[in-house]
Enzyme design. Sequence first.
Site, PDB file in Angstrom:
ATOM      1  N   GLU A 197       0.884  -1.149   0.005  1.00  0.00           N
ATOM      2  CA  GLU A 197       0.014   0.072   0.150  1.00  0.00           C
ATOM      3  C   GLU A 197       0.878   1.268  -0.202  1.00  0.00           C
ATOM      4  O   GLU A 197       1.825   1.369   0.723  1.00  0.00           O
ATOM      5  CB  GLU A 197      -0.702   0.087   1.268  1.00  0.00           C
ATOM      6  CG  GLU A 197      -1.872   1.233   1.142  1.00  0.00           C
ATOM      7  CD  GLU A 197      -2.962   1.191   2.250  1.00  0.00           C
ATOM      8  OE1 GLU A 197      -2.847   0.494   2.977  1.00  0.00           O
ATOM      9  OE2 GLU A 197      -3.941   2.264   2.197  1.00  0.00           O
TER      10      GLU A 197
ATOM     11  N   GLY B  47       2.918   2.245  11.053  1.00  0.00           N
ATOM     12  CA  GLY B  47       2.853   1.643  12.145  1.00  0.00           C
ATOM     13  C   GLY B  47       2.565  -0.244  11.658  1.00  0.00           C
ATOM     14  O   GLY B  47       3.071  -0.856  12.568  1.00  0.00           O
ATOM     15  N   ALA B  48       1.703  -0.301  10.897  1.00  0.00           N
ATOM     16  CA  ALA B  48       1.475  -1.652  10.593  1.00  0.00           C
ATOM     17  C   ALA B  48       0.486  -1.717   9.231  1.00  0.00           C
ATOM     18  O   ALA B  48      -0.046  -0.569   8.750  1.00  0.00           O
ATOM     19  CB  ALA B  48       0.824  -2.378  11.646  1.00  0.00           C
ATOM     20  N   MET B  49       0.267  -2.729   8.572  1.00  0.00           N
ATOM     21  CA  MET B  49      -0.448  -2.993   7.401  1.00  0.00           C
ATOM     22  C   MET B  49      -1.126  -4.124   7.249  1.00  0.00           C
ATOM     23  O   MET B  49      -0.906  -5.393   7.680  1.00  0.00           O
ATOM     24  CB  MET B  49       0.661  -3.215   6.247  1.00  0.00           C
ATOM     25  CG  MET B  49       0.188  -3.315   5.007  1.00  0.00           C
ATOM     26  SD  MET B  49      -0.839  -1.970   4.445  1.00  0.00           S
ATOM     27  CE  MET B  49      -2.178  -2.638   3.367  1.00  0.00           C
ATOM     28  N   GLU B  50      -2.417  -3.895   6.864  1.00  0.00           N
ATOM     29  CA  GLU B  50      -3.503  -4.915   7.029  1.00  0.00           C
ATOM     30  C   GLU B  50      -3.490  -5.960   5.961  1.00  0.00           C
ATOM     31  O   GLU B  50      -4.723  -6.469   5.608  1.00  0.00           O
ATOM     32  CB  GLU B  50      -4.954  -4.179   7.027  1.00  0.00           C
ATOM     33  CG  GLU B  50      -5.242  -3.503   5.616  1.00  0.00           C
ATOM     34  CD  GLU B  50      -4.916  -2.105   5.493  1.00  0.00           C
ATOM     35  OE1 GLU B  50      -3.946  -1.662   6.262  1.00  0.00           O
ATOM     36  OE2 GLU B  50      -5.725  -1.566   4.851  1.00  0.00           O
ATOM     37  N   ASN B  51      -2.403  -6.500   5.288  1.00  0.00           N
ATOM     38  CA  ASN B  51      -2.536  -7.512   4.425  1.00  0.00           C
ATOM     39  C   ASN B  51      -3.528  -8.589   4.648  1.00  0.00           C
ATOM     40  O   ASN B  51      -3.161  -9.103   5.777  1.00  0.00           O
ATOM     41  CB  ASN B  51      -1.150  -7.940   3.946  1.00  0.00           C
ATOM     42  CG  ASN B  51      -0.094  -6.788   3.937  1.00  0.00           C
ATOM     43  OD1 ASN B  51      -0.189  -5.974   3.046  1.00  0.00           O
ATOM     44  ND2 ASN B  51       1.016  -6.964   4.879  1.00  0.00           N
TER      45      ASN B  51
ATOM     46  N   GLU C  41      -5.606  -3.183  12.373  1.00  0.00           N
ATOM     47  CA  GLU C  41      -5.376  -3.771  11.270  1.00  0.00           C
ATOM     48  C   GLU C  41      -6.275  -5.024  11.268  1.00  0.00           C
ATOM     49  O   GLU C  41      -6.584  -5.565  10.100  1.00  0.00           O
ATOM     50  CB  GLU C  41      -3.839  -4.335  11.158  1.00  0.00           C
ATOM     51  CG  GLU C  41      -2.959  -3.173  11.417  1.00  0.00           C
ATOM     52  CD  GLU C  41      -2.948  -2.018  10.372  1.00  0.00           C
ATOM     53  OE1 GLU C  41      -3.550  -2.251   9.448  1.00  0.00           O
ATOM     54  OE2 GLU C  41      -2.549  -0.882  10.910  1.00  0.00           O
TER      55      GLU C  41
ATOM     56  N   HIS D  57      -9.714  -3.784   9.607  1.00  0.00           N
ATOM     57  CA  HIS D  57      -9.623  -3.564   8.086  1.00  0.00           C
ATOM     58  C   HIS D  57     -10.078  -4.944   7.560  1.00  0.00           C
ATOM     59  O   HIS D  57     -10.143  -4.896   6.372  1.00  0.00           O
ATOM     60  CB  HIS D  57      -8.126  -3.334   7.729  1.00  0.00           C
ATOM     61  CG  HIS D  57      -7.816  -1.833   7.735  1.00  0.00           C
ATOM     62  ND1 HIS D  57      -8.465  -0.981   7.353  1.00  0.00           N
ATOM     63  CD2 HIS D  57      -6.659  -1.287   8.144  1.00  0.00           C
ATOM     64  CE1 HIS D  57      -8.075   0.239   7.512  1.00  0.00           C
ATOM     65  NE2 HIS D  57      -6.933   0.034   7.787  1.00  0.00           N
TER      66      HIS D  57
ATOM     67  N   GLU E 289     -10.049   4.041   6.084  1.00  0.00           N
ATOM     68  CA  GLU E 289      -8.908   4.532   7.279  1.00  0.00           C
ATOM     69  C   GLU E 289      -9.896   5.005   8.554  1.00  0.00           C
ATOM     70  O   GLU E 289      -9.766   4.829   9.476  1.00  0.00           O
ATOM     71  CB  GLU E 289      -7.730   5.090   6.817  1.00  0.00           C
ATOM     72  CG  GLU E 289      -6.978   4.193   6.222  1.00  0.00           C
ATOM     73  CD  GLU E 289      -6.257   3.205   6.828  1.00  0.00           C
ATOM     74  OE1 GLU E 289      -6.362   3.138   7.911  1.00  0.00           O
ATOM     75  OE2 GLU E 289      -5.406   2.537   6.233  1.00  0.00           O
TER      76      GLU E 289
HETATM   77  N1  BES Z   1      -3.286   0.810   5.798  1.00  0.00           N
HETATM   78  C1  BES Z   1      -2.204   1.255   6.825  1.00  0.00           C
HETATM   79  C2  BES Z   1      -0.959   1.169   6.499  1.00  0.00           C
HETATM   80  C3  BES Z   1      -0.222   1.974   5.337  1.00  0.00           C
HETATM   81  C4  BES Z   1      -0.308   3.308   5.537  1.00  0.00           C
HETATM   82  C5  BES Z   1       0.498   1.476   4.491  1.00  0.00           C
HETATM   83  C6  BES Z   1       0.146   4.049   4.196  1.00  0.00           C
HETATM   84  C7  BES Z   1       1.089   2.061   3.635  1.00  0.00           C
HETATM   85  C8  BES Z   1       0.641   3.394   3.442  1.00  0.00           C
HETATM   86  C9  BES Z   1      -2.635   0.910   8.016  1.00  0.00           C
HETATM   87  O1  BES Z   1      -4.006   0.175   8.191  1.00  0.00           O
HETATM   88  C10 BES Z   1      -2.617   1.895   8.952  1.00  0.00           C
HETATM   89  O2  BES Z   1      -3.523   2.970   9.011  1.00  0.00           O
HETATM   90  N2  BES Z   1      -1.818   2.014  10.023  1.00  0.00           N
HETATM   91  C11 BES Z   1      -1.538   3.010  11.008  1.00  0.00           C
HETATM   92  C12 BES Z   1      -1.857   2.669  12.191  1.00  0.00           C
HETATM   93  C13 BES Z   1      -3.447   2.899  12.703  1.00  0.00           C
HETATM   94  C14 BES Z   1      -3.732   2.341  13.980  1.00  0.00           C
HETATM   95  C15 BES Z   1      -3.913   4.087  12.483  1.00  0.00           C
HETATM   96  C16 BES Z   1      -0.125   3.576  10.755  1.00  0.00           C
HETATM   97  O3  BES Z   1       0.634   2.587  10.153  1.00  0.00           O
HETATM   98  O4  BES Z   1       0.442   4.428  11.290  1.00  0.00           O
HETATM   99 ZN    ZN Z   2      -5.656   1.591   8.415  1.00  0.00          ZN
END
Ligand code: BES
Ligand code: ZN
Length: 863
Positions: free
Chosen positions: A128, A267-271, A304, A307, A326
């Site tokens: 992403e 922070g993390a990714m929801e693959n 995640e 998602h 989001e």
């Molecule tokens: N889908 C996002 C991760 C992401 C964002 C990947 C932009 C690539 C580009 C994930 O679900 C997300 O939103 N992560 C947040 C943490 C969340 C608790 C708000 C993050 O990574 O900060």
């Molecule tokens: Zn997210």
Amino acid sequence: MTDLSSTPAIPVTIHRGDYAPPEWQIPDIALDFALGVEQTKVSAALSVVRHAAAPAPLLLRGDGLTAAEVRVDGAVWNDWRMDGSDLIVDLGDRTAAAVEVDTVIKPASNTQLMGLYASNNMLCTQCEAEGFRRITFHPDRPDVLSRYKVRMTGDKATFPILLSNGNCVEQGEAGNDHWALWEDPWPKPSYLFALVAGDLVVNRDSFTTMSGREVELGIWVRKGDEARTGHAMKALKDSMAWDERVYGREYDLDLFNIVAVSDFNMGAMENKGLNVFNTRYILADPDTATDVDYDGVEGVVAHEYFHNWSGNRVTCRDWFQLSLKEGFTVFRDQNFSADMGSPPVKRIEDVRLLRAAQFPEDAGPLAHPIRPDSYQEISNFYTATIYNKGAEIIRMMATLLGPERFRKGTDLYFDRHDGEAATCEDFVRAMEEGGDIDLGQFRRWYEQAGTPRLSLTLAQDGDDWSLDIRQTVPPTPGQPDKAPMMMPLRLAAFAMDGSGATLPDTLVTLTGAAQRVPLGRFASRPALSVNRGFSAPVIVDFERAPGELAWLAAHDDDPFARYEALQQLMLDTLVAAASGDTGDAQAVIDAVAQTLAGAAADPAFVAEAVLLPSEAFIGDQMVTVDPDAIRRERLALQAAIGAALEREWRAVLAGAAPPATDLSSKAKGGRRLRGVALAYLAATGQDDIPGLAFGIFSGADGMTERQAALATLAHGDSDERAHALDIFYQRYRDNPLVLDKWFQVQAWSLRSDTVDAVKALAQHPDFTLANPNRVRSLYGAFSGNQAAFHQADGAGYRLIADLVIALDPKNPQTAAKMIPPLGRWKRFDEARGAMMRAELERILAQPGLSRDVTEQASKSLAG
Ligand code: BES
Ligand code: ZN
């Protein structure tokens, strides 16, 4: 030969209105990876089906890839060409074909951390938003959904574990190599693809879904880290149960894996079925993680996981709809965390974050609606506006509908759009139909940027009182004129004279630019409790006497409103003082004393409520931010409160700290209050405080107390400061997440030499630009340190601009995130503003700048 990497980025703007459905769909994809850290070969087979009525070429995006050969239906095909970095295959008048392309990628030299990259000798992916095109040629847009089969082969010793989305359906060995075949039965967009290969260990558990299916859970980490995954596992199981109970949504695969990696942009990714996490949101134990870290793990694991429905089963049609997944998912994780702990404290934390990160964005050059109209680089739009304001917009709909009708709306949304790539409009329509409500005007929240302001005045007609509300929405870039927004405003009114007259909690729906709300009969001016629970994400301008605020801080029946009243009282005092007027410190001291008296019953709430507003938030209330005056006056008020209530603060610290293993709200609140007490005492400058802080630091049984004491010491110049920093470094130098804290507390320091300290720390052997967590822990913490970043000689601005210039060639996404603080130049005096603009110009003058940094710096400069 032109060297593409040094060609200046030509900004290409993508417009939401230009959306056109894909001409080709790809129902099935087979990927074959021959894995290597230095070099990985990827063979992709795409079964493509034409959806356009007329013949159209197949556009496959690429980023840094070369195509040696294209095959169609098994035979070498010559009708293709490169268009920049994209591959265009002419398929004549075919309506379906099997298209094969091979690519070779270099994970070890992928410093952007997008696509397939190496982290600690393991391979992982981040796709992403547009990273899949760095792995293979593909349309790489979220409205192209495919079933994936992924085969990977690699050296058994280097990559003992091979993971991808879905289920492992076959595996085998061949000499030193082994292979695995993974299949994901759910069609998904390319941004949800993931692959991980490396030497990992697993914490295994299982979850039985509401329909009785057994799901295997796995959290994969480096050897030695497995003992720190328990909290994440608990959070995962709690999230799975919560989504069943609150939204009726069940997990849909037999396996759910999470992998933690050290080098991660976000922070993390929801693959799908294979979440990839930054280690900082997985690893936690009492010795190394603070209560804030624990809550971060819980919230991000939940986010995640949620998602899987809000993002994966129902995905986004295009990236302009990003807030669809989001904003909604943040709203869901906020409510989950509230249910797991203290709802009012969680609401306070969320509103504090909104005000700290989103309100300034909405008031500055990078302001955009939660559904933007255009962008140059989508990575720049993972903003507080999309996420946190987006969550507030969902929350307002939930408030307007009430819980039952909101649930009807979400049921309709999930059922109607399951398996689809949906739009924000689809969501609002489901809310309208499920909730039986007209949200016509409410849609402006998706269109208009800027934080609405409500100006309130009380009107009196004999004993009948009413509230006049005037709403304005400020101009933002590209949007000079705004129309009023529809919003739910919760309010109540209380007689302060002991008569007991009240207007109980009332929900008013605002729609107009001016509106009058009757409050009822009161013998004298009532105390108004307004925007209770922060029912609408707005700024309220309402003149209130300190006595009225103090009364509300003590008596309002809504804890959030009590918090707001005390904060407003502090803010009024601090803004007056920083603007050269005299503030009423005594009213603040009395109100803090009054609130502090309730600490035993609810320490978590009291700790939040008695905290002074941040320097940045004080600045946001001023016409021109004066960072030095703000720091001086905030420290002075802190010292006054510290001295006036010295006995109380010392009493807080005299008791024993709750054991670090106790993660109840009450225990967390108790520790937080101790940190606040120590900070108030430290502000008094009394001689025994460094010793007291050092004692807490040395005796702490966990990181919350230890870090709070270290951060307090770091503000001063005692011998204990140097000693504690040294002990901390020696003890944790091999633990990257804790070492981040060591950099962070020094960058947060209120000392006057912090700019130089940060400059020196950037030369420390443990500092590296290659790890985004480390960059954020030093420079991210520094740019949030208002008086240091805005040091009058401009050294703070130079430091950040130097960082952006050095980091951009390696990691443009992370570099671009450092720019917004420089864009707030209009809010500061002319001298500072000129220096900030000069740094933005210096960044823009660099050759070969990325699209990410170009967009952020040029928009920030334009203002
Ligand atoms: N889908 C996002 C991760 C992401 C964002 C990947 C932009 C690539 C580009 C994930 O679900 C997300 O939103 N992560 C947040 C943490 C969340 C608790 C708000 C993050 O990574 O900060
Ligand atoms: Zn997210």
